[in-house]
Scaffold this active site. Structure first.
Site, PDB file in Angstrom:
ATOM      1  N   THR A  12       0.859  -1.186   0.000  1.00 50.41           N
ATOM      2  CA  THR A  12       0.000   0.000   0.000  1.00 50.41           C
ATOM      3  C   THR A  12       0.898   1.239   0.000  1.00 50.41           C
ATOM      4  O   THR A  12       1.750   1.380   0.873  1.00 50.41           O
ATOM      5  CB  THR A  12      -0.914   0.012   1.236  1.00 50.41           C
ATOM      6  OG1 THR A  12      -1.653  -1.204   1.256  1.00 50.41           O
ATOM      7  CG2 THR A  12      -1.875   1.180   1.199  1.00 50.41           C
ATOM      8  N   ARG A  15      -5.281  -7.363  -0.811  1.00 53.19           N
ATOM      9  CA  ARG A  15      -6.549  -7.063  -0.112  1.00 53.19           C
ATOM     10  C   ARG A  15      -6.871  -8.221   0.825  1.00 53.19           C
ATOM     11  O   ARG A  15      -7.936  -8.844   0.705  1.00 53.19           O
ATOM     12  CB  ARG A  15      -7.669  -6.867  -1.135  1.00 53.19           C
ATOM     13  CG  ARG A  15      -7.360  -5.834  -2.193  1.00 53.19           C
ATOM     14  CD  ARG A  15      -8.391  -5.852  -3.309  1.00 53.19           C
ATOM     15  NE  ARG A  15      -9.386  -4.810  -3.119  1.00 53.19           N
ATOM     16  CZ  ARG A  15     -10.435  -4.634  -3.927  1.00 53.19           C
ATOM     17  NH1 ARG A  15     -10.616  -5.429  -4.960  1.00 53.19           N
ATOM     18  NH2 ARG A  15     -11.305  -3.667  -3.713  1.00 53.19           N
ATOM     19  N   VAL A  16      -5.948  -8.528   1.726  1.00 51.84           N
ATOM     20  CA  VAL A  16      -6.111  -9.719   2.555  1.00 51.84           C
ATOM     21  C   VAL A  16      -6.308  -9.391   4.033  1.00 51.84           C
ATOM     22  O   VAL A  16      -5.891  -8.340   4.496  1.00 51.84           O
ATOM     23  CB  VAL A  16      -4.897 -10.676   2.416  1.00 51.84           C
ATOM     24  CG1 VAL A  16      -4.780 -11.194   1.009  1.00 51.84           C
ATOM     25  CG2 VAL A  16      -3.597 -10.006   2.870  1.00 51.84           C
ATOM     26  N   LYS A  46      -6.849   1.287  -3.406  1.00 48.73           N
ATOM     27  CA  LYS A  46      -6.453   0.611  -2.164  1.00 48.73           C
ATOM     28  C   LYS A  46      -6.526   1.549  -0.966  1.00 48.73           C
ATOM     29  O   LYS A  46      -7.080   1.203   0.091  1.00 48.73           O
ATOM     30  CB  LYS A  46      -5.030   0.044  -2.310  1.00 48.73           C
ATOM     31  CG  LYS A  46      -4.415  -0.492  -1.041  1.00 48.73           C
ATOM     32  CD  LYS A  46      -5.192  -1.682  -0.472  1.00 48.73           C
ATOM     33  CE  LYS A  46      -4.584  -2.105   0.857  1.00 48.73           C
ATOM     34  NZ  LYS A  46      -5.154  -3.333   1.376  1.00 48.73           N
ATOM     35  N   ASN A  97      -9.747   1.580   2.353  1.00 46.21           N
ATOM     36  CA  ASN A  97      -9.499   1.604   3.797  1.00 46.21           C
ATOM     37  C   ASN A  97      -9.926   2.937   4.416  1.00 46.21           C
ATOM     38  O   ASN A  97     -10.422   2.979   5.541  1.00 46.21           O
ATOM     39  CB  ASN A  97      -8.026   1.327   4.085  1.00 46.21           C
ATOM     40  CG  ASN A  97      -7.708  -0.159   3.974  1.00 46.21           C
ATOM     41  OD1 ASN A  97      -8.589  -1.002   4.105  1.00 46.21           O
ATOM     42  ND2 ASN A  97      -6.463  -0.494   3.717  1.00 46.21           N
ATOM     43  N   ARG A 110     -13.660   2.804   4.998  1.00 40.43           N
ATOM     44  CA  ARG A 110     -14.024   2.011   6.185  1.00 40.43           C
ATOM     45  C   ARG A 110     -13.768   2.819   7.456  1.00 40.43           C
ATOM     46  O   ARG A 110     -14.585   2.817   8.384  1.00 40.43           O
ATOM     47  CB  ARG A 110     -13.233   0.697   6.210  1.00 40.43           C
ATOM     48  CG  ARG A 110     -13.671  -0.220   7.340  1.00 40.43           C
ATOM     49  CD  ARG A 110     -13.137  -1.638   7.179  1.00 40.43           C
ATOM     50  NE  ARG A 110     -13.553  -2.493   8.281  1.00 40.43           N
ATOM     51  CZ  ARG A 110     -14.758  -3.058   8.393  1.00 40.43           C
ATOM     52  NH1 ARG A 110     -15.677  -2.843   7.459  1.00 40.43           N
ATOM     53  NH2 ARG A 110     -15.055  -3.816   9.420  1.00 40.43           N
ATOM     54  N   CYS A 161      -3.393  -0.926   8.692  1.00 37.21           N
ATOM     55  CA  CYS A 161      -3.917  -0.287   7.471  1.00 37.21           C
ATOM     56  C   CYS A 161      -4.760   0.956   7.726  1.00 37.21           C
ATOM     57  O   CYS A 161      -4.453   2.031   7.225  1.00 37.21           O
ATOM     58  CB  CYS A 161      -4.732  -1.298   6.670  1.00 37.21           C
ATOM     59  SG  CYS A 161      -3.768  -2.730   6.169  1.00 37.21           S
ATOM     60  N   LYS A 199      -3.228   4.354   8.804  1.00 37.37           N
ATOM     61  CA  LYS A 199      -2.275   5.111   7.986  1.00 37.37           C
ATOM     62  C   LYS A 199      -2.743   5.405   6.559  1.00 37.37           C
ATOM     63  O   LYS A 199      -2.285   6.365   5.947  1.00 37.37           O
ATOM     64  CB  LYS A 199      -0.931   4.363   7.909  1.00 37.37           C
ATOM     65  CG  LYS A 199      -0.973   3.095   7.075  1.00 37.37           C
ATOM     66  CD  LYS A 199       0.399   2.459   6.907  1.00 37.37           C
ATOM     67  CE  LYS A 199       0.304   1.113   6.212  1.00 37.37           C
ATOM     68  NZ  LYS A 199      -0.236   1.126   4.857  1.00 37.37           N
ATOM     69  N   ARG A 221     -16.976  -1.809  24.096  1.00 41.10           N
ATOM     70  CA  ARG A 221     -17.328  -2.691  22.962  1.00 41.10           C
ATOM     71  C   ARG A 221     -18.728  -3.281  23.075  1.00 41.10           C
ATOM     72  O   ARG A 221     -19.070  -4.214  22.352  1.00 41.10           O
ATOM     73  CB  ARG A 221     -16.299  -3.839  22.849  1.00 41.10           C
ATOM     74  CG  ARG A 221     -14.866  -3.381  22.610  1.00 41.10           C
ATOM     75  CD  ARG A 221     -14.656  -2.770  21.249  1.00 41.10           C
ATOM     76  NE  ARG A 221     -13.302  -2.230  21.100  1.00 41.10           N
ATOM     77  CZ  ARG A 221     -12.889  -1.519  20.050  1.00 41.10           C
ATOM     78  NH1 ARG A 221     -13.723  -1.231  19.058  1.00 41.10           N
ATOM     79  NH2 ARG A 221     -11.657  -1.053  19.982  1.00 41.10           N
TER      80      ARG A 221
END
Length: 478
Positions: free
Chosen positions: A147, A181-182, A234, A238, A241, A292, A295, A449
């Protein structure tokens, strides 16, 4: 008749891709390499790994057919064993063997040197690119899977490869970006089944990269585009999200201020579906962690700054993406503020209180603690003079932090019990047990949570506060 470019002629002379190299034997490189090796159309795959003190052990392990990756990875070790036995995969520290190959991919992490100045640390990636450039031969394909800031493939990477090799990208060799994309825990499945974004610096490069990735896909399709568009794809997926998480986190803060339950609101909003309409929303929480999401927003922002065109945007307005990062980065501080407020209801201060932190990993039932939001929360507690103990059933070591897997030991005599990770173990936490072990008439419990039932704990004399639980956060103390 359209004449062939110099690169197209070189690629045609070389023929189909047969030998592949993968630089970086980590969570991305290992599964990618063995999937290439398992494809019948490819003859040989070399995995390149430095023989360093920290990572050199991987070379022998892989060459014995063993996986150096910890945690559950369905099918990975079996596949490594299969391709090693078949003589189709080998791990080597000898980078000069790059000259034997038709295609090389780079799967090297790109962390930030210092999260505060948001400058990425490309040193490991640059070393990898230099190694490829030194042994690059005409007609080869080079693909960056890391990335990266949009513009890196056509900028820095192209420049280094050309300097080291004396060859010209797009004329003497093909160059592309095909981001991974894992997710850890389903590496093979993700590579086979997710669509693959493939972007070359020109049409011939894109076409050659499509040829490389198509054989390993089972369900996924290849989506071709330009190199910069692939880099943006890519970083943007992220960033989106992160934005979605920030949206529900901000809504949770609003619901707390208005005295209502964010989970009721979430259920209502999420219910609107059908006829192409969806209002799907994510879940609020104590903060965002990982390699991910923390950053990639900044890679996207840097891409705009170093881009070619002028940005037309409301004057003086924050980027909504950077603002989303700030909201998510604030959540550990909000957890701290909830803890302070709960203790104050009992006439206590953070200074001198014992805090039991439940969860160090950033993700449920995992040992992944990279950029965990638990760390800034702990720092704030320590700075205020609290004593802190940390429990996590999965994380064994973390630099500078003592972590226990003994829940009773951590909760014993705690003034505040604070849930920071959604581990399954915390869903079965019982108010009677926690009160007895804490040995306090009115212990504090903070739920980051939504894993505990507020009324059970409030009924046993706990002072409860939860993210987004405006309906419960000002309850009467029993």
């Amino acid at each position: 008749m359209i004449s062939m470019s110099k690169l197209e002629k070189l690629l045609k002379e070389r023929g189909p891709i047969k030998k592949i190299g993968v630089l970086g034997m980590g969570y991305v490189g290992i599964p990618a390499a063995v999937l290439f090796a398992d494809a019948p159309c490819f003859e040989k795959v070399l995995g390149f790994q430095r023989n360093s003190k920290s990572s050199g052990y991987k070379i022998e392990m892989l060459n014995r057919g063993e996986s150096p990756l910890k945690g559950e990875e369905p099918g990975l070790e079996e596949l490594i064993g299969k391709v090693v036995k078949a003589g189709k995969f080998e791990c080597t520290p000898d980078f000069s063997r790059i000259s034997e190959l038709d295609a090389v991919t780079l799967a090297i992490q790109t962390p930030f040197a210092n999260p505060k100045d948001l400058e990425p640390d490309f040193s490991a990636l640059i070393d990898g690119i230099r190694n490829v450039g030194k042994y690059l031969k005409p007609g080869m394909l080079v693909v960056l899977e890391s990335t990266i800031t949009p513009g890196t493939t056509e900028g820095m990477a192209k420049q280094i490869l050309e300097e080291e090799s004396g060859l010209k990208a797009g004329e003497d060799f093909a160059l592309a970006h095909a981001p991974e994309r894992v997710m850890v825990g389903r590496l093979l499945k993700n590579i086979r089944e997710h669509d693959r974004i493939v972007g070359g610096i020109d049409e011939a490069s894109t076409k050659r990269a499509v040829e490389l990735y198509s054989p390993v896909l089972t369900v996924g399709q290849v989506i071709p585009m330009s190199a910069t568009a692939a880099e943006v794809t890519k970083t943007a997926e992220n960033t989106f999200r992160d934005l979605q998480i920030a949206a529900i986190n901000q809504l949770a803060l609003y619901c707390e201020a208005m005295g209502i339950n964010v989970y009721d609101v979430r259920t209502g909003v999420d219910s609107l579906k059908g006829e192409g309409i969806t209002r799907a929303v994510l879940w609020p929480g104590a903060g965002v962690g990982g390699h991910c999401l923390t950053k990639d927003t900044y890679h996207l922002e840097r891409g705009v700054k170093i881009g070619r065109g002028e940005l037309d945007y409301p004057e003086g307005a924050d980027s909504i993406y950077v603002l989303a990062r700030k909201v998510n980065d604030f959540m550990p501080a909000h957890m701290y503020n909830l803890t302070v407020a709960a203790l104050e209801r009992l006439g206590k201060k953070m200074d001198g209180s014992k805090v039991a932190m439940l969860g160090w990993a950033f993700i449920k039932d995992s040992d992944d603690a990279r950029n965990t939001p638990s760390e800034p929360y702990r720092d704030l507690c320590l700075k205020a003079g609290a004593s802190v103990m940390v429990h996590d059933p999965y994380v064994v070591n973390y630099p500078g932090v003592e972590i226990s897997d003994n829940l009773e030991e951590v909760v014993r005599n705690a003034d505040a019990i604070v849930v920071l990770a959604g581990h399954s173990a915390y869903s079965s936490l019982k108010a009677d047990w926690a009160k007895k072990v804490s040995a306090k008439a009115n212990p504090v419990i903070i739920d980051g949570r939504n894993v505990i039932e507020p009324d059970e704990f409030i009924g046993k004399g706990f002072v409860y506060k939860g993210i987004g639980r405006g309906d419960k956060n000002s309850h009467k103390i029993k």
